[in-house]
Design a protein around this motif. Structure first.
Motif, PDB file in Angstrom:
ATOM      1  N   ILE A 137       2.933 -33.568 -31.819  1.00 40.27           N
ATOM      2  CA  ILE A 137       2.867 -33.473 -33.925  1.00 40.27           C
ATOM      3  C   ILE A 137       3.914 -34.656 -33.968  1.00 40.27           C
ATOM      4  O   ILE A 137       3.100 -35.749 -35.623  1.00 40.27           O
ATOM      5  N   CYS A 138       4.193 -35.125 -33.864  1.00 42.69           N
ATOM      6  CA  CYS A 138       5.435 -36.293 -33.963  1.00 42.69           C
ATOM      7  C   CYS A 138       4.366 -37.644 -33.933  1.00 42.69           C
ATOM      8  O   CYS A 138       4.014 -38.559 -34.824  1.00 42.69           O
ATOM      9  N   ASN A 139       3.663 -38.013 -33.404  1.00 36.98           N
ATOM     10  CA  ASN A 139       2.846 -39.174 -33.013  1.00 36.98           C
ATOM     11  C   ASN A 139       1.326 -39.115 -33.907  1.00 36.98           C
ATOM     12  O   ASN A 139       1.106 -39.974 -34.709  1.00 36.98           O
ATOM     13  N   THR A 140       1.712 -37.457 -34.250  1.00 37.52           N
ATOM     14  CA  THR A 140      -0.023 -37.836 -35.299  1.00 37.52           C
ATOM     15  C   THR A 140       0.764 -37.807 -36.469  1.00 37.52           C
ATOM     16  O   THR A 140       0.044 -38.664 -37.531  1.00 37.52           O
ATOM     17  N   LEU A 141       1.724 -37.715 -37.112  1.00 34.52           N
ATOM     18  CA  LEU A 141       2.008 -37.367 -38.570  1.00 34.52           C
ATOM     19  C   LEU A 141       2.442 -38.872 -38.644  1.00 34.52           C
ATOM     20  O   LEU A 141       2.380 -39.658 -40.097  1.00 34.52           O
ATOM     21  N   GLU A 142       3.409 -39.844 -37.370  1.00 32.59           N
ATOM     22  CA  GLU A 142       3.635 -41.439 -37.854  1.00 32.59           C
ATOM     23  C   GLU A 142       2.147 -41.521 -37.788  1.00 32.59           C
ATOM     24  O   GLU A 142       2.462 -42.683 -38.663  1.00 32.59           O
ATOM     25  N   ASN A 143       1.212 -41.383 -37.509  1.00 34.52           N
ATOM     26  CA  ASN A 143       0.068 -41.736 -37.757  1.00 34.52           C
ATOM     27  C   ASN A 143      -0.687 -42.085 -39.497  1.00 34.52           C
ATOM     28  O   ASN A 143      -1.888 -42.072 -39.331  1.00 34.52           O
ATOM     29  N   LEU A 144       0.162 -40.972 -40.205  1.00 32.18           N
ATOM     30  CA  LEU A 144      -0.552 -41.200 -41.333  1.00 32.18           C
ATOM     31  C   LEU A 144      -0.275 -41.680 -42.081  1.00 32.18           C
ATOM     32  O   LEU A 144       0.448 -41.995 -42.373  1.00 32.18           O
ATOM     33  N   PRO A 145      -1.532 -42.257 -43.344  1.00 31.18           N
ATOM     34  CA  PRO A 145      -1.098 -43.428 -44.454  1.00 31.18           C
ATOM     35  C   PRO A 145      -0.755 -42.449 -45.157  1.00 31.18           C
ATOM     36  O   PRO A 145      -0.364 -41.436 -46.090  1.00 31.18           O
ATOM     37  N   ILE A 146       0.187 -43.871 -45.688  1.00 29.21           N
ATOM     38  CA  ILE A 146       1.190 -43.503 -47.303  1.00 29.21           C
ATOM     39  C   ILE A 146       0.837 -44.044 -47.958  1.00 29.21           C
ATOM     40  O   ILE A 146      -0.020 -45.255 -47.537  1.00 29.21           O
ATOM     41  N   ASN A 147      -0.093 -42.841 -48.953  1.00 26.96           N
ATOM     42  CA  ASN A 147      -0.179 -43.204 -50.069  1.00 26.96           C
ATOM     43  C   ASN A 147      -1.991 -43.694 -50.255  1.00 26.96           C
ATOM     44  O   ASN A 147      -2.083 -44.323 -51.432  1.00 26.96           O
ATOM     45  N   GLU A 148      -2.374 -42.832 -49.750  1.00 26.91           N
ATOM     46  CA  GLU A 148      -3.485 -43.341 -49.868  1.00 26.91           C
ATOM     47  C   GLU A 148      -4.552 -41.784 -49.478  1.00 26.91           C
ATOM     48  O   GLU A 148      -3.658 -41.302 -47.936  1.00 26.91           O
ATOM     49  N   PRO A 149      -5.526 -41.327 -50.064  1.00 24.37           N
ATOM     50  CA  PRO A 149      -5.559 -40.259 -49.639  1.00 24.37           C
ATOM     51  C   PRO A 149      -6.103 -40.016 -48.318  1.00 24.37           C
ATOM     52  O   PRO A 149      -6.751 -40.478 -48.180  1.00 24.37           O
ATOM     53  N   PHE A 150      -6.286 -38.897 -47.851  1.00 23.99           N
ATOM     54  CA  PHE A 150      -6.778 -38.154 -46.263  1.00 23.99           C
ATOM     55  C   PHE A 150      -6.951 -37.064 -46.869  1.00 23.99           C
ATOM     56  O   PHE A 150      -6.487 -36.446 -47.526  1.00 23.99           O
ATOM     57  N   ASP A 151      -7.713 -36.793 -45.109  1.00 23.48           N
ATOM     58  CA  ASP A 151      -8.174 -35.234 -45.276  1.00 23.48           C
ATOM     59  C   ASP A 151      -7.021 -34.347 -44.267  1.00 23.48           C
ATOM     60  O   ASP A 151      -7.642 -35.007 -43.119  1.00 23.48           O
ATOM     61  N   TRP A 152      -6.058 -33.506 -44.931  1.00 25.95           N
ATOM     62  CA  TRP A 152      -5.329 -32.642 -44.095  1.00 25.95           C
ATOM     63  C   TRP A 152      -6.060 -32.009 -43.082  1.00 25.95           C
ATOM     64  O   TRP A 152      -5.259 -32.053 -42.067  1.00 25.95           O
ATOM     65  N   VAL A 153      -7.167 -31.388 -42.901  1.00 23.76           N
ATOM     66  CA  VAL A 153      -7.733 -30.554 -42.224  1.00 23.76           C
ATOM     67  C   VAL A 153      -8.389 -31.493 -40.319  1.00 23.76           C
ATOM     68  O   VAL A 153      -7.476 -30.098 -39.729  1.00 23.76           O
ATOM     69  N   ASP A 154      -9.068 -32.348 -41.113  1.00 23.83           N
ATOM     70  CA  ASP A 154      -9.387 -33.010 -40.283  1.00 23.83           C
ATOM     71  C   ASP A 154      -8.023 -33.708 -39.439  1.00 23.83           C
ATOM     72  O   ASP A 154      -8.261 -33.866 -38.545  1.00 23.83           O
ATOM     73  N   ARG A 155      -7.595 -34.959 -40.118  1.00 30.23           N
ATOM     74  CA  ARG A 155      -6.271 -35.496 -39.184  1.00 30.23           C
ATOM     75  C   ARG A 155      -5.232 -34.598 -38.425  1.00 30.23           C
ATOM     76  O   ARG A 155      -4.418 -35.027 -38.113  1.00 30.23           O
ATOM     77  N   VAL A 156      -5.194 -33.215 -39.594  1.00 31.90           N
ATOM     78  CA  VAL A 156      -4.110 -32.922 -39.035  1.00 31.90           C
ATOM     79  C   VAL A 156      -4.354 -31.113 -38.211  1.00 31.90           C
ATOM     80  O   VAL A 156      -4.020 -30.974 -36.859  1.00 31.90           O
ATOM     81  N   SER A 157      -4.826 -30.079 -39.436  1.00 32.46           N
ATOM     82  CA  SER A 157      -4.835 -29.340 -38.385  1.00 32.46           C
ATOM     83  C   SER A 157      -5.814 -28.834 -37.274  1.00 32.46           C
ATOM     84  O   SER A 157      -5.647 -28.826 -36.109  1.00 32.46           O
ATOM     85  N   ILE A 158      -6.786 -29.688 -37.310  1.00 29.45           N
ATOM     86  CA  ILE A 158      -7.714 -29.758 -36.793  1.00 29.45           C
ATOM     87  C   ILE A 158      -7.426 -30.277 -35.663  1.00 29.45           C
ATOM     88  O   ILE A 158      -6.861 -29.927 -34.046  1.00 29.45           O
ATOM     89  N   GLU A 159      -6.824 -31.870 -35.736  1.00 28.19           N
ATOM     90  CA  GLU A 159      -6.388 -32.188 -34.675  1.00 28.19           C
ATOM     91  C   GLU A 159      -5.306 -31.354 -33.260  1.00 28.19           C
ATOM     92  O   GLU A 159      -5.390 -31.492 -32.637  1.00 28.19           O
TER      93      GLU A 159
END
Length: 425
Positions: A137-159
């Motif tokens: 979870i830490c690794n996934t959250l650390e790699n999320l973009p800041i101030n840029e739209p992304f799909d939470w379903v794909d990048r976090v929930s599914i992953e």
């Protein structure tokens, strides 16, 4: 909530109360795609909580809708009268493609098969898994973009859920997205866009082909595990378990689909639902930021509010009276968990999302009785760790457009939800 959303809710409500009761069809997937089924359930709870849907409302024939909390409990905890065989969804199994699975079985076979896999979610095993879950979870959250739209379903929930599934099965990690695909294909209807056509025959043929690929893949893993000493993954447990080692191919596939969907859809859609609910209820989001100790309570409230599997089906084994109605032997009975979780006779202010409820675990989302969700504690653990780590990192996660919901009356979930994270702590 925007003015547009309020207007749509008012419109759905007016429509639900204007139509004759016997025309209400809560299986219509377009209601679920639009999140517009709530006033229909409200009306059924008030006017006809054990409601008979006649022939013609669903392609698999007539059925009963049970919409109130206590009635659902009465059905769910009486497996002798309300059998899980032959299926747990409204759809009847196709004659040439029947998938036995322990959730769609009655005792004694149900009990011994469930017991075979339940050690994977024992308290001891969850304790062992916790550091791995947290690091991912830490690794996934650390790699999320800041101030840029992304799909939470794909990048976090599914992953995150697919990583967890790959671990539980000891499935090749680099191919883990196959698990997501098989889970989606197993439960999706013709309207899902996952198939080359909306023609039901094409959908059935393509679903069958992909699920046969699934069982072929898992059969290779089974052969590997049988040849090795027993290990603590699900395939090894099934391959070495007395009650499961002689399963035929279709029963193996049935139990795989059960474990993949059970481990995927529920947690994945609650992970997305939690972000959405907190955005729709900023006072609750602030409450959580002010007091991170509320995370476990917020997790339970999210699972109630989201109800990731909207219904389960049972089939009456004999004539039975429920709520003044006579259900006949062989009738299909649909327990609408999504509706029971909004029953104001049992749950105070049920349409509100309140993260510090007195009894947040009072909900139907995991079912009750012998079929209560085997992985409920693992789902709660993953959500709890996710939010502990989110709160350490991000002041807020903002949903930037209405999520795209799954067109399904079974899996109550999300295809896409665009968010931005404005800044890090």
């Amino acid at each position: 909530m925007s003015d547009g959303a309020i207007d749509l809710k008012a419109e759905a409500r007016a429509k639900a109360y204007a139509m004759p009761l016997e025309e209400i069809n809560v299986t219509d997937v377009e209601l679920w795609r639009a999140d517009a089924m709530w006033p229909y359930f409200e009306r059924l709870r008030k006017e006809d909580p054990i409601h008979y849907h006649p022939e013609g409302q669903h392609e698999d024939g007539p059925f009963w809708s049970v919409t109130k909390y206590n009635d659902i409990m009465a059905v769910d905890t009486n497996h002798e009268v309300f059998s899980s065989e032959p299926a747990i969804t409204i759809f009847d199994p196709k004659e040439d493609f029947t998938l036995p699975m322990f959730i769609a079985m009655d005792p004694p076979k149900h009990d011994v098969q469930r017991k075979t896999v339940s050690p994977i979610v024992s308290p001891h095993n969850l304790q062992e898994l916790e550091p791995l879950i947290r690091s991912r979870i830490c690794n996934t959250l650390e790699n999320l973009p800041i101030n840029e739209p992304f799909d939470w379903v794909d990048r976090v929930s599914i992953e995150l859920t697919t990583q967890m599934l790959a671990t539980l099965f000891d499935f090749p990690f680099e191919e883990r997205r196959k698990l997501t695909r098989w889970s989606d294909v197993a439960t999706a209807g013709p309207e899902s866009g996952l198939f080359s056509s909306e023609d039901p025959e094409v959908v059935d043929a393509e679903r069958k082909m992909e699920l046969f690929e699934c069982v072929d893949y898992f059969s290779r893993l089974w052969a590997e595990r049988v040849a090795q000493p027993p290990k603590a993954d699900l395939i090894s447990m099934l391959a070495h378990g007395e009650a499961t080692k002689d399963m035929d191919r279709m029963e193996y596939l049935g139990n795989l689909i059960l474990l993949i969907v059970g481990g995927n859809d529920t947690t994945r859609n609650s992970m997305t639902g939690s972000v959405l609910a907190l955005n729709q209820n900023p006072d609750q989001y602030q409450k959580l930021r002010d007091n991170p100790d509320l995370v476990p309570s917020m997790v339970s409230e999210t699972i109630r509010w989201q109800t990731p599997l909207a219904h389960m089906r049972r089939t009456a084994t004999r004539d039975f009276e429920l709520g003044g109605k006579t259900i006949k032997k062989g009738d299909k009975v649909i327990m609408w968990y999504a509706s029971g979780n909004r029953d104001d006779e049992v749950i105070d202010n049920p349409n509100a999302y309140i993260i510090d409820r007195e009894r947040p675990r009072q909900h139907l989302s995991f079912g009750f009785g012998i079929h209560r969700c085997v992985g409920n504690r693992l789902a709660e653990l993953q959500l709890k760790i996710l939010w502990e780590e989110i709160l350490k990192r991000f002041p807020t996660i903002q949903v930037v457009e209405e999520p795209k919901r799954v067109p399904s009356n079974f899996v109550k979930g999300y295809e896409r939800m665009m968010v931005t994270i404005p800044s890090k702590n």
